[in-house]
Motif scaffolding. Structure first.
Motif, PDB file in Angstrom:
ATOM      1  N   PRO A   1     -55.852 -33.449  45.770  1.00  0.00           N
ATOM      2  CA  PRO A   1     -55.734 -34.263  46.989  1.00  0.00           C
ATOM      3  C   PRO A   1     -57.096 -34.616  47.576  1.00  0.00           C
ATOM      4  O   PRO A   1     -57.308 -35.743  48.025  1.00  0.00           O
ATOM      5  N   PHE A   2     -58.022 -33.652  47.564  1.00  0.00           N
ATOM      6  CA  PHE A   2     -59.385 -33.883  48.039  1.00  0.00           C
ATOM      7  C   PHE A   2     -60.353 -33.235  47.055  1.00  0.00           C
ATOM      8  O   PHE A   2     -60.088 -32.159  46.517  1.00  0.00           O
ATOM      9  N   GLY A   3     -61.479 -33.869  46.826  1.00  0.00           N
ATOM     10  CA  GLY A   3     -62.512 -33.286  45.984  1.00  0.00           C
ATOM     11  C   GLY A   3     -62.375 -33.663  44.524  1.00  0.00           C
ATOM     12  O   GLY A   3     -61.377 -34.240  44.084  1.00  0.00           O
ATOM     13  N   GLU A   4     -63.402 -33.316  43.757  1.00  0.00           N
ATOM     14  CA  GLU A   4     -63.480 -33.690  42.348  1.00  0.00           C
ATOM     15  C   GLU A   4     -62.499 -32.890  41.503  1.00  0.00           C
ATOM     16  O   GLU A   4     -62.197 -31.724  41.797  1.00  0.00           O
ATOM     17  N   ILE A   5     -62.003 -33.524  40.459  1.00  0.00           N
ATOM     18  CA  ILE A   5     -61.106 -32.873  39.516  1.00  0.00           C
ATOM     19  C   ILE A   5     -61.786 -31.635  38.927  1.00  0.00           C
ATOM     20  O   ILE A   5     -62.990 -31.646  38.656  1.00  0.00           O
ATOM     21  N   GLU A   6     -61.033 -30.533  38.759  1.00  0.00           N
ATOM     22  CA  GLU A   6     -61.589 -29.287  38.239  1.00  0.00           C
ATOM     23  C   GLU A   6     -61.262 -29.145  36.759  1.00  0.00           C
ATOM     24  O   GLU A   6     -60.087 -29.048  36.383  1.00  0.00           O
ATOM     25  N   LEU A   7     -62.293 -29.128  35.933  1.00  0.00           N
ATOM     26  CA  LEU A   7     -62.141 -28.984  34.479  1.00  0.00           C
ATOM     27  C   LEU A   7     -63.185 -27.996  33.970  1.00  0.00           C
ATOM     28  O   LEU A   7     -64.338 -28.050  34.396  1.00  0.00           O
TER      29      LEU A   7
ATOM     30  N   GLN B   1     -65.802 -26.248  31.177  1.00  0.00           N
ATOM     31  CA  GLN B   1     -66.748 -26.865  30.260  1.00  0.00           C
ATOM     32  C   GLN B   1     -66.123 -27.101  28.890  1.00  0.00           C
ATOM     33  O   GLN B   1     -66.395 -28.110  28.247  1.00  0.00           O
ATOM     34  N   ASN B   2     -65.265 -26.203  28.450  1.00  0.00           N
ATOM     35  CA  ASN B   2     -64.600 -26.401  27.156  1.00  0.00           C
ATOM     36  C   ASN B   2     -63.693 -27.633  27.194  1.00  0.00           C
ATOM     37  O   ASN B   2     -63.664 -28.432  26.248  1.00  0.00           O
ATOM     38  N   LYS B   3     -62.970 -27.786  28.292  1.00  0.00           N
ATOM     39  CA  LYS B   3     -62.087 -28.941  28.420  1.00  0.00           C
ATOM     40  C   LYS B   3     -62.904 -30.226  28.529  1.00  0.00           C
ATOM     41  O   LYS B   3     -62.555 -31.252  27.938  1.00  0.00           O
ATOM     42  N   LEU B   4     -63.998 -30.158  29.287  1.00  0.00           N
ATOM     43  CA  LEU B   4     -64.865 -31.325  29.404  1.00  0.00           C
ATOM     44  C   LEU B   4     -65.414 -31.749  28.051  1.00  0.00           C
ATOM     45  O   LEU B   4     -65.512 -32.935  27.741  1.00  0.00           O
ATOM     46  N   GLU B   5     -65.773 -30.755  27.225  1.00  0.00           N
ATOM     47  CA  GLU B   5     -66.312 -31.082  25.902  1.00  0.00           C
ATOM     48  C   GLU B   5     -65.249 -31.712  25.019  1.00  0.00           C
ATOM     49  O   GLU B   5     -65.542 -32.626  24.246  1.00  0.00           O
ATOM     50  N   GLU B   6     -63.998 -31.267  25.134  1.00  0.00           N
ATOM     51  CA  GLU B   6     -62.912 -31.870  24.351  1.00  0.00           C
ATOM     52  C   GLU B   6     -62.716 -33.343  24.747  1.00  0.00           C
ATOM     53  O   GLU B   6     -62.530 -34.203  23.885  1.00  0.00           O
ATOM     54  N   TYR B   7     -62.752 -33.591  26.049  1.00  0.00           N
ATOM     55  CA  TYR B   7     -62.636 -34.981  26.502  1.00  0.00           C
ATOM     56  C   TYR B   7     -63.851 -35.793  26.083  1.00  0.00           C
ATOM     57  O   TYR B   7     -63.737 -36.964  25.694  1.00  0.00           O
ATOM     58  N   TYR B   8     -65.013 -35.152  26.141  1.00  0.00           N
ATOM     59  CA  TYR B   8     -66.258 -35.848  25.835  1.00  0.00           C
ATOM     60  C   TYR B   8     -66.310 -36.299  24.382  1.00  0.00           C
ATOM     61  O   TYR B   8     -66.762 -37.394  24.077  1.00  0.00           O
ATOM     62  N   THR B   9     -65.847 -35.453  23.482  1.00  0.00           N
ATOM     63  CA  THR B   9     -65.872 -35.776  22.054  1.00  0.00           C
ATOM     64  C   THR B   9     -64.595 -36.464  21.593  1.00  0.00           C
ATOM     65  O   THR B   9     -64.487 -36.838  20.426  1.00  0.00           O
ATOM     66  N   SER B  10     -63.596 -36.582  22.500  1.00  0.00           N
ATOM     67  CA  SER B  10     -62.271 -37.150  22.216  1.00  0.00           C
ATOM     68  C   SER B  10     -61.453 -36.288  21.254  1.00  0.00           C
ATOM     69  O   SER B  10     -60.440 -36.742  20.721  1.00  0.00           O
ATOM     70  N   GLU B  11     -61.879 -35.028  21.034  1.00  0.00           N
ATOM     71  CA  GLU B  11     -61.128 -34.131  20.169  1.00  0.00           C
ATOM     72  C   GLU B  11     -59.746 -33.814  20.740  1.00  0.00           C
ATOM     73  O   GLU B  11     -58.806 -33.563  19.997  1.00  0.00           O
ATOM     74  N   TRP B  12     -59.619 -33.837  22.068  1.00  0.00           N
ATOM     75  CA  TRP B  12     -58.344 -33.508  22.690  1.00  0.00           C
ATOM     76  C   TRP B  12     -57.215 -34.415  22.213  1.00  0.00           C
ATOM     77  O   TRP B  12     -56.049 -34.009  22.139  1.00  0.00           O
ATOM     78  N   TYR B  13     -57.585 -35.675  21.846  1.00  0.00           N
ATOM     79  CA  TYR B  13     -56.559 -36.637  21.437  1.00  0.00           C
ATOM     80  C   TYR B  13     -56.498 -36.784  19.921  1.00  0.00           C
ATOM     81  O   TYR B  13     -55.441 -36.657  19.315  1.00  0.00           O
ATOM     82  N   PHE B  14     -57.653 -37.038  19.310  1.00  0.00           N
ATOM     83  CA  PHE B  14     -57.657 -37.285  17.860  1.00  0.00           C
ATOM     84  C   PHE B  14     -57.606 -35.984  17.062  1.00  0.00           C
ATOM     85  O   PHE B  14     -57.129 -35.976  15.932  1.00  0.00           O
TER      86      PHE B  14
END
Length: 521
Positions: free
Chosen positions: A339-345, A347-360
């Motif tokens: 509701p307020f503030g930045e999304i909490e993720l 570092q491991n989750k951020l890296e998965e999103y960063y490399t797109s491994e979470w999807y592919f």
């Protein structure tokens, strides 16, 4: 001899040039007592001029027609007479536009002064200069908005002949350059590498109000006027920017079609074309269907691709660079926003999103274009939210970014403020009375609103074609300048349409400068 009717003690020929002229003049004067007085005075002046021609031996009807021609352009004269009365300023709409632009300016500064661009304390001065340079479009846009608001509508009416000639010539030139580019003759390269892309949006958008002004000017030609207007629109719609970058124009082409057709139907329903309403609608509808059909056939394959990208992105996602993948990513992230503030993720989750491994998940046959670069960067730097968002997120995903960065409540408050701006805008359009002013302002409002709708849909994971601009808030010299012209025209048409009530005018009375008042010999 044409039949006449008694009016103000004089006989006006029904359907004559004199009556049509007076109707056009009075349509621009929204303080009705003044409109009636002006009609009487102008007709008396035309009768005096016609009498002079009759004494010279000219036939009666020809004498009056010549007297009408001597008066000049009816719409321009009406605007000049309307300006002799104090007008209302659409203060809420003007303020809403300014606040929206300031919000876009703030968004740019927050982005370009962030740690992504400034990791060392000593670089703050340089980053501020960078942010200022990347945000220069916004103050320039405000200047354009103010000039258009103050002068836009009356200038178009007064100098319509010159305006239409210049705009038509420019449109033909750009269309020819675009057509030649299909066959390998790229004249745009002499003006800069991005000239074709930069020109496509403003030319496609601004050509529609130009053609609507022309259609209004041709309305007395009845069927021929409608068909000529539809033909010119068809040529500009089907042949402009028919090149490799047609995906860039896809959204604007669809918007331009709606922004031209709906005001044309409005003119038909109002009876402006001097023929039965059903006949006028048919003469607009049949060519419109033909134009839309030819364009759809020509762009059938790419339209299917964009429909799948919008509604079935998993069928289109091939790499982390795809717009279809961006839609999937946004739909994945938004439910996790707070509701307020930045999304909490983590570092491991951020890296998965960063490399797109979470999807592919490493199951793709070929290496993803972004993967090698992303993995190398993630080994040396702490990954942040801005690293995992789609490319150009600060411009194309401004709504989604505000929600992910600051929370749902601030993001939806920004979206609600934008919605209020559009409510003010359509309220102005509704309250404009003269048909030409309403036609032009309706077209401008449709362009602004449909851009915002398509932009917002893309920010919630339903992107169709390339992103349009987010009017007033997204950066870009061409988009900001063009949309400011559209908003300024709406405010200008409203201002020159509404005179204050007679009591208010008497209270605020001030002697008029003789130069401000059109003089009739």
């Amino acid at each position: 001899m044409r039949k006449g009717k008694e009016k103000n003690g004089r006989v006006i020929n029904t359907g004559s040039e004199a009556e049509l002229f007076l109707e056009d003049v009075k349509a621009q004067i929204q303080y009705k007592p003044a409109a009636e007085r002006a009609g009487k005075e102008l007709y008396a002046h035309m009768e005096d001029k016609a009498e002079d021609y009759r004494r010279e031996g000219m036939p009666e009807e020809e004498a009056m027609d010549q007297a009408v021609k001597d008066m000049g352009d009816a719409s321009a004269l009406g605007v000049m007479l309307n300006q002799t009365h104090q007008v209302r300023v659409p203060s809420m709409f003007v303020l809403a536009v300014i606040l929206a632009v300031l919000a876009g300016l703030a968004g740019n500064f927050l982005e370009y002064c962030s740690r992504k661009y400034c990791s060392q304390p000593g670089q703050w001065g340089e980053q501020f200069i960078l942010a200022a340079g990347m945000s220069l479009y916004f103050p320039v846009g405000l200047i354009i908005f103010w000039i258009t608001f103050r002068k836009g509508y009356p200038w178009i009416i007064r100098f319509s002949g010159l305006f239409l000639t210049g705009a038509g010539g420019g449109l033909v030139m750009v269309a020819l350059m675009s057509g030649l580019r299909v066959y390998g003759v790229d004249l745009f390269r002499y003006f800069g590498i991005n000239t074709a892309s930069m020109l496509s949006m403003p030319v496609i958008v601004l050509s529609v109000p130009v053609l609507l002004v022309l259609a209004y000017k041709l309305r007395n030609r009845k069927e021929r006027g409608i068909l000529l207007s539809m033909g010119l629109f068809g040529v500009s719609f089907l042949f402009f920017c028919r090149m490799d970058g047609r995906s860039l124009n896809m959204n604007y082409k669809m918007i331009s079609f709606a922004a031209f057709m709906l005001p044309m139907f409005y003119l038909a329903v109002r009876g402006c074309f001097r023929i039965p309403v059903k006949k006028a609608i048919l003469l607009i509808l049949v060519p419109g269907i033909l134009i839309a059909g030819v364009w759809t056939l020509d762009n059938g394959r790419i339209l299917k691709d964009y429909i799948r990208q919008c509604f079935f992105p998993r069928e289109e996602a091939r790499s982390s660079w795809d717009d279809a993948y961006n839609s999937i990513l946004i739909k994945e992230l938004l439910p996790q926003a707070r509701p307020f503030g930045e999304i909490e993720l983590s570092q491991n989750k951020l890296e998965e999103y960063y490399t797109s491994e979470w999807y592919f998940n490493g199951n793709w046959d070929s290496e993803l274009p972004m993967r090698t670069l992303s993995t190398k960067r993630s080994q040396n730097n702490k990954i942040e939210l801005t690293d995992i968002l789609p490319q150009h997120y600060h411009n194309n995903y401004r709504i989604a970014f505000w929600i992910l960065k600051y929370g749902w409540v601030p993001g939806l408050l920004m979206l609600g403020g934008v919605l209020m701006l559009y409510l003010f805008m359509f309220r102005l359009v509704r309250d404009i009375h003269n048909p030409l002013g309403k036609t032009v302002s309706l077209s401008c409002a449709l362009f602004l609103a449909m851009q915002a709708v398509l932009y917002a849909a893309g920010n919630f994971g339903f992107q169709f074609a390339w992103f349009p601009a987010f009017p007033f808030l997204s950066e870009g010299l061409a988009s900001i300048s063009t949309n400011m012209v559209l908003a300024g025209m709406i405010a200008s048409a409203y201002s020159y349409d509404h005179a204050v009530e007679e009591e208010e005018e008497l209270k605020a009375f001030r002697p008029l400068d003789r130069r401000d008042t059109p003089q009739i010999e």
